[in-house]
Scaffold this motif. Sequence first.
Motif, short mmCIF file in Angstrom:
data_model
loop_
_atom_site.label_atom_id
_atom_site.label_comp_id
_atom_site.label_asym_id
_atom_site.label_seq_id
_atom_site.Cartn_x
_atom_site.Cartn_y
_atom_site.Cartn_z
N ASN A 40 0.82 -1.21 0.00
CA ASN A 40 0.00 0.00 0.00
C ASN A 40 0.86 1.25 0.00
O ASN A 40 0.49 2.26 -0.61
N LEU A 44 0.74 4.26 -2.75
CA LEU A 44 0.61 5.68 -2.44
C LEU A 44 1.65 6.49 -3.20
O LEU A 44 1.35 7.56 -3.74
N ILE A 47 0.55 6.80 -6.82
CA ILE A 47 -0.55 7.74 -7.05
C ILE A 47 -0.08 9.17 -6.83
O ILE A 47 -0.49 10.09 -7.56
N LEU A 56 -2.02 9.50 -16.02
CA LEU A 56 -2.74 8.46 -15.29
C LEU A 56 -1.98 7.14 -15.20
O LEU A 56 -2.45 6.21 -14.57
N GLN A 59 -1.58 5.52 -11.86
CA GLN A 59 -2.79 4.90 -11.31
C GLN A 59 -3.02 3.52 -11.89
O GLN A 59 -3.48 2.61 -11.19
N ALA A 62 -0.78 1.26 -9.99
CA ALA A 62 -1.33 0.98 -8.66
C ALA A 62 -2.47 -0.03 -8.76
O ALA A 62 -2.59 -0.92 -7.91
N PHE A 63 -3.26 0.09 -9.83
CA PHE A 63 -4.34 -0.88 -10.06
C PHE A 63 -3.78 -2.29 -10.22
O PHE A 63 -4.27 -3.24 -9.60
N ILE A 66 -2.69 -3.68 -6.92
CA ILE A 66 -3.82 -4.16 -6.12
C ILE A 66 -4.26 -5.55 -6.60
O ILE A 66 -4.51 -6.46 -5.80
N TYR B 43 -6.15 8.90 -1.42
CA TYR B 43 -6.24 8.75 -2.88
C TYR B 43 -7.29 9.70 -3.44
O TYR B 43 -7.10 10.32 -4.49
N ALA B 48 -7.53 10.52 -7.35
CA ALA B 48 -7.63 9.17 -7.91
C ALA B 48 -8.93 8.54 -7.41
O ALA B 48 -8.93 7.67 -6.54
N LEU B 51 -9.37 4.62 -8.01
CA LEU B 51 -8.55 3.78 -7.15
C LEU B 51 -9.01 3.85 -5.70
O LEU B 51 -8.88 2.87 -4.97
N ILE B 54 -11.76 1.36 -5.59
CA ILE B 54 -11.19 0.02 -5.70
C ILE B 54 -10.52 -0.38 -4.38
O ILE B 54 -10.63 -1.52 -3.92
N GLN B 55 -9.82 0.59 -3.77
CA GLN B 55 -9.13 0.32 -2.51
C GLN B 55 -10.11 -0.15 -1.44
O GLN B 55 -9.87 -1.11 -0.73
N ALA B 124 -9.50 11.46 -13.59
CA ALA B 124 -9.20 10.09 -13.15
C ALA B 124 -10.46 9.32 -12.83
O ALA B 124 -10.45 8.42 -12.00
#
Lengths: 100, 163
Positions: A40, A44, A47, A56, A59, A62-63, A66, B43, B48, B51, B54-55, B124
């Motif tokens: 995580n 951060l 992002i 982007l 992001q 980060a996706f 996850i 976020y 974002a 996200l 999603i988080q 975003a």
Amino acid sequence: MVPLAHILALSVILFGLGAAGFVFRRNIITIFMCIELMLNAVNLAFIGFSRYLGNLDGQIFAFFVIVVAAAEAAVGLAIIIAVYRNRGSLSIDDFDSMKL
Amino acid sequence: MAPLFYIFAVLAILAALSVVLQRTPVYSALSLIVVLCSLAVVYLLLGAEFLAVIQVIIYAGAIMVLFVLVIMLLNARQETPSDRSRLARWLGAPLLLVFLGELLFAVWERFPAATTRAAALPDAGPRAVGALLFRSYVLPFEVTSILILVAVLGAVVLAKKRL
């Protein structure tokens, strides 16, 4: 507006706490949660950079992190269940049969 | 916006400390949920939105439910400190402090607070992220689906009592 350095500092502190827990804790489930904490922290940072560079792509990364964390949690917890079935313990001090 | 960021940053750090310091895994898991939710707010503040959602849904929802389920299933109790964990504390703590200080110093050196300025806020929302995901990043996306298939099979094979 929050400076980028503060976002990265939060990321570094969370990563350090995760690494500390990874080293200090003995319970394998807690260690696994510390790995999630580190992932995580990296998210951060991604992002934060995405926000400051104005595109982007961070992001998207980060996706993907996850998604990989979800897969990792499923496999890792299955391994923990299998190990617990064989050893009857969750303490990593008991998992030393590959040690020389 | 800025005060909200600092409030949730402090909350995330305190909850992360609690994750590391709690001896009972269930308390660690609950603290981790607090970390994940405050990071979702951060976020959101960073623009974002996709996200952040999603988080909360995948991380705080699906993954943490899996963790809590396994903790309950295996009846994880308080851990007992051992000789080796004491060694890790004496040897690990100074090394970690050095590592952290070095990283923070590098961040400070490379990105001074005064000079870095945010670019224009990118759009975003799910539409923009989805367009990027299905155009420029189609191949990684498809590879990810294979990864998840392998993970599902692996989890079933590993956790099953007898094949």
